[in-house]
Write an enzyme that holds these catalytic residues in place. Structure first.
Site, mmCIF file in Angstrom:
data_model
loop_
_atom_site.group_PDB
_atom_site.id
_atom_site.type_symbol
_atom_site.label_atom_id
_atom_site.label_comp_id
_atom_site.label_asym_id
_atom_site.label_seq_id
_atom_site.Cartn_x
_atom_site.Cartn_y
_atom_site.Cartn_z
ATOM 1 N N CYS A 89 0.813 -1.225 0.000
ATOM 2 C CA CYS A 89 0.000 0.000 0.000
ATOM 3 C C CYS A 89 0.850 1.280 0.000
ATOM 4 O O CYS A 89 0.548 2.239 -0.721
ATOM 5 C CB CYS A 89 -0.935 0.006 1.204
ATOM 6 S SG CYS A 89 -0.175 -0.565 2.725
ATOM 7 N N HIS A 148 -3.020 6.159 4.809
ATOM 8 C CA HIS A 148 -1.577 6.296 5.014
ATOM 9 C C HIS A 148 -1.145 7.678 4.508
ATOM 10 O O HIS A 148 -1.576 8.119 3.438
ATOM 11 C CB HIS A 148 -0.803 5.242 4.195
ATOM 12 C CG HIS A 148 -0.862 3.845 4.763
ATOM 13 N ND1 HIS A 148 -1.576 3.497 5.878
ATOM 14 C CD2 HIS A 148 -0.262 2.703 4.331
ATOM 15 C CE1 HIS A 148 -1.414 2.202 6.123
ATOM 16 N NE2 HIS A 148 -0.629 1.697 5.195
HETATM 17 P P1 NAP Z 1 -7.084 -9.655 8.329
HETATM 18 O O1 NAP Z 1 -8.121 -8.622 8.563
HETATM 19 O O2 NAP Z 1 -6.401 -10.256 9.482
HETATM 20 O O3 NAP Z 1 -7.766 -10.835 7.450
HETATM 21 C C1 NAP Z 1 -7.077 -11.985 7.074
HETATM 22 C C2 NAP Z 1 -7.911 -12.779 6.080
HETATM 23 O O4 NAP Z 1 -7.161 -13.907 5.631
HETATM 24 C C3 NAP Z 1 -9.187 -13.339 6.703
HETATM 25 O O5 NAP Z 1 -10.194 -13.426 5.739
HETATM 26 C C4 NAP Z 1 -8.733 -14.745 7.111
HETATM 27 O O6 NAP Z 1 -9.798 -15.651 7.252
HETATM 28 C C5 NAP Z 1 -7.890 -15.095 5.905
HETATM 29 N N1 NAP Z 1 -6.971 -16.178 6.178
HETATM 30 C C6 NAP Z 1 -5.926 -16.198 7.036
HETATM 31 N N2 NAP Z 1 -5.320 -17.391 7.031
HETATM 32 C C7 NAP Z 1 -5.998 -18.149 6.129
HETATM 33 C C8 NAP Z 1 -5.871 -19.489 5.664
HETATM 34 N N3 NAP Z 1 -4.919 -20.290 6.123
HETATM 35 N N4 NAP Z 1 -6.751 -19.932 4.737
HETATM 36 C C9 NAP Z 1 -7.721 -19.129 4.283
HETATM 37 N N5 NAP Z 1 -7.908 -17.858 4.675
HETATM 38 C C10 NAP Z 1 -7.045 -17.380 5.592
HETATM 39 O O7 NAP Z 1 -5.946 -9.126 7.388
HETATM 40 P P2 NAP Z 1 -6.028 -8.043 6.189
HETATM 41 O O8 NAP Z 1 -5.650 -6.735 6.719
HETATM 42 O O9 NAP Z 1 -7.315 -8.184 5.457
HETATM 43 O O10 NAP Z 1 -4.816 -8.525 5.288
HETATM 44 C C11 NAP Z 1 -4.820 -9.761 4.621
HETATM 45 C C12 NAP Z 1 -3.587 -9.856 3.747
HETATM 46 O O11 NAP Z 1 -3.699 -8.899 2.697
HETATM 47 C C13 NAP Z 1 -2.277 -9.531 4.458
HETATM 48 O O12 NAP Z 1 -1.745 -10.658 5.111
HETATM 49 C C14 NAP Z 1 -1.424 -9.052 3.313
HETATM 50 O O13 NAP Z 1 -0.793 -10.137 2.677
HETATM 51 C C15 NAP Z 1 -2.421 -8.407 2.390
HETATM 52 N N6 NAP Z 1 -2.422 -6.940 2.581
HETATM 53 C C16 NAP Z 1 -1.871 -6.204 1.624
HETATM 54 C C17 NAP Z 1 -1.809 -4.855 1.751
HETATM 55 C C18 NAP Z 1 -1.115 -4.047 0.725
HETATM 56 O O14 NAP Z 1 -0.278 -3.283 1.110
HETATM 57 N N7 NAP Z 1 -1.450 -4.169 -0.535
HETATM 58 C C19 NAP Z 1 -2.340 -4.208 2.860
HETATM 59 C C20 NAP Z 1 -2.929 -4.964 3.833
HETATM 60 C C21 NAP Z 1 -2.956 -6.347 3.670
HETATM 61 P P3 NAP Z 1 -10.528 -15.872 8.682
HETATM 62 O O15 NAP Z 1 -11.378 -14.654 8.927
HETATM 63 O O16 NAP Z 1 -11.313 -17.095 8.459
HETATM 64 O O17 NAP Z 1 -9.448 -16.009 9.696
HETATM 65 O O1 3JN Z 2 1.193 -2.424 7.507
HETATM 66 C C1 3JN Z 2 0.649 -1.879 6.543
HETATM 67 O O2 3JN Z 2 0.214 -0.728 6.587
HETATM 68 C C2 3JN Z 2 0.548 -2.621 5.259
HETATM 69 C C3 3JN Z 2 0.632 -4.075 5.485
HETATM 70 C C4 3JN Z 2 0.810 -4.922 4.520
HETATM 71 C C5 3JN Z 2 0.987 -6.331 4.782
HETATM 72 C C6 3JN Z 2 0.527 -6.897 5.985
HETATM 73 C C7 3JN Z 2 0.762 -8.236 6.237
HETATM 74 C C8 3JN Z 2 1.412 -9.021 5.339
HETATM 75 C C9 3JN Z 2 1.625 -7.135 3.840
HETATM 76 C C10 3JN Z 2 2.009 -6.550 2.524
HETATM 77 O O3 3JN Z 2 1.109 -6.349 1.732
HETATM 78 O O4 3JN Z 2 3.174 -6.280 2.248
HETATM 79 C C11 3JN Z 2 1.865 -8.470 4.137
HETATM 80 C C12 3JN Z 2 2.586 -9.357 3.201
HETATM 81 O O5 3JN Z 2 3.806 -9.414 3.269
HETATM 82 O O6 3JN Z 2 1.924 -9.997 2.403
#
Ligand code: NAP
Ligand code: 3JN
Length: 335
Positions: A129, A245
């Site tokens: 992000c 952010h």
């Molecule tokens: P979150 O609110 O903690 O949600 C995690 C999601 O992943 C929930 O739907 C969870 O399901 C699911 N999950 C976790 N382990 C799993 C598994 N083994 N099998 C199936 N589903 C699983 O986290 P979030 O903030 O949405 O972030 C999720 C991911 O998106 C991060 O880990 C990161 O890789 C990515 N992300 C990217 C950015 C970016 O910068 N582009 C920003 C934020 C996040 P349950 O509800 O069933 O536990």
């Molecule tokens: O912390 C933030 O503001 C962005 C977080 C991103 C993030 C959180 C958990 C796992 C990532 C990511 O997108 O880089 C990951 C990841 O490494 O997939």
């Protein structure tokens, strides 16, 4: 345009829920939608276009007959399941860092490098992000004046760390205001009324003293901009903001740009909104950027310490342009 079978992996998470909202809001051509999460979400339903959709447990068989899958269930889940999905003919847009630096996987911000989408072999990576909102602004400046070096400090909202972190911020604020003790579990220190220069909160520092979030900004910027010569240094900081952010960015360019030239360039840039009227105390603010699709830029000024550099303040909704919107825009380009 034919409607697609779409899956959202991580649908119950903070980012997954936004993906569902954005698909609906932008009227993405969805024939049917599959909502996937872990065993923990068995029995839950989520709404899409007025319909209650049951959440299914993600498995290797989840992607048969699916055209496009948006993943946001963490890196380990993406590593395990994205190749299975791609093998079944599905195109994965992955929000985790699992595939971002893989040379076979395009890393895409549609306003910056849309041409890279066509190079995919089943997986397209969505950048971090903090990187996304920065490169949306850097690209038009790079095209006009060649960016040579970037020094960025981030002020990152708690929603970037997921739903448990958001809950902890609220509980921590409540405890402090009530004069009660509070033991943080998600963050290594209290996040209420504080700034924590460690993202991710659970991550070890790398050998060079940077965090992995900082190194993502360094490496992803070069890959998306298609220019390994841009030098980037970053300090990433978590602040007690729910969503949005903010970034202080110093940009050195080969050719000098005046502040007014930069404003002109950025006014025409796709996805960018210039909000820059210091006399009226107008500049981008996280609380107003939340729930918006644009990346806002203001405080545009010439760096008085350098012959050819600009200072900028860049703010965007980390869950929208930083994650869900960017992923859906990529999917839109695919269809
Ligand atoms: P979150 O609110 O903690 O949600 C995690 C999601 O992943 C929930 O739907 C969870 O399901 C699911 N999950 C976790 N382990 C799993 C598994 N083994 N099998 C199936 N589903 C699983 O986290 P979030 O903030 O949405 O972030 C999720 C991911 O998106 C991060 O880990 C990161 O890789 C990515 N992300 C990217 C950015 C970016 O910068 N582009 C920003 C934020 C996040 P349950 O509800 O069933 O536990
Ligand atoms: O912390 C933030 O503001 C962005 C977080 C991103 C993030 C959180 C958990 C796992 C990532 C990511 O997108 O880089 C990951 C990841 O490494 O997939």
């Amino acid at each position: 345009m034919s409607a697609k079978v779409v899956a959202v992996a991580g649908a119950t998470g903070v980012v997954g829920r936004k993906m569902i909202e954005v698909l609906e809001d932008r009227k993405f051509p969805v024939a049917s939608i599959k909502l996937l999460a872990s065993e923990r979400s068995k029995g839950k339903t989520l709404r899409f276009c007025g319909e209650a959709i049951p959440v299914e447990v993600l498995s290797e068989d989840s992607f048969k007959g699916v055209d496009i899958a948006l993943f946001s269930a963490g890196g380990a889940t993406s590593k395990q399941f994205a190749p299975c999905a791609a093998k079944d003919g599905c195109v994965v847009v992955d929000n985790s860092s699992a595939w971002r630096m893989d040379p076979e996987v395009p890393l895409v911000v549609p306003e910056v490098n849309p041409g890279d989408i066509a190079k995919h072999k089943g997986i397209i990576a969505n950048p971090n992000c903090s990187t996304i909102q920065m490169v949306v602004v850097l690209k038009p400046l790079h095209d006009a004046a060649t960016v040579t070096r970037v020094v960025v400090s981030t002020y990152q909202a708690v929603s970037g760390a997921g739903s448990a972190a958001l809950h902890e911020l609220d509980e921590n604020l409540r405890a402090v205001l009530n004069g009660e003790p509070f033991e943080p579990k998600v963050f290594p220190h209290p996040i209420a009324f504080n700034c924590i220069p460690q993202i991710p909160q659970s991550g070890a520092f790398t050998d060079n003293g940077y965090t992995s979030e900082e190194m993502k900004m360094v490496n992803e910027t070069k890959k998306i901009m298609g220019d390994p010569n841009i030098r980037v240094t970053a300090t990433t900081v978590r602040v007690p903001v729910h969503t949005g952010h903010s970034e202080s960015v110093n940009v050195e360019t080969k050719k000098k740009l005046s502040a007014e030239q930069a404003r002109e360039i950025l006014r025409k840039a796709p996805g960018v909104a210039v909000e820059d009227d210091p006399a009226q105390q107008r500049y981008p603010l996280a609380i107003y950027a939340a729930n918006k699709y644009e990346t806002f830029v203001g405080r545009i000024r010439e760096d008085i310490s350098h012959p050819s550099a600009l200072d900028l303040w860049i703010v965007s909704d980390n869950l929208l342009k930083g994650a869900a919107l960017n992923a859906v825009q990529i999917a839109e380009k695919l269809v």
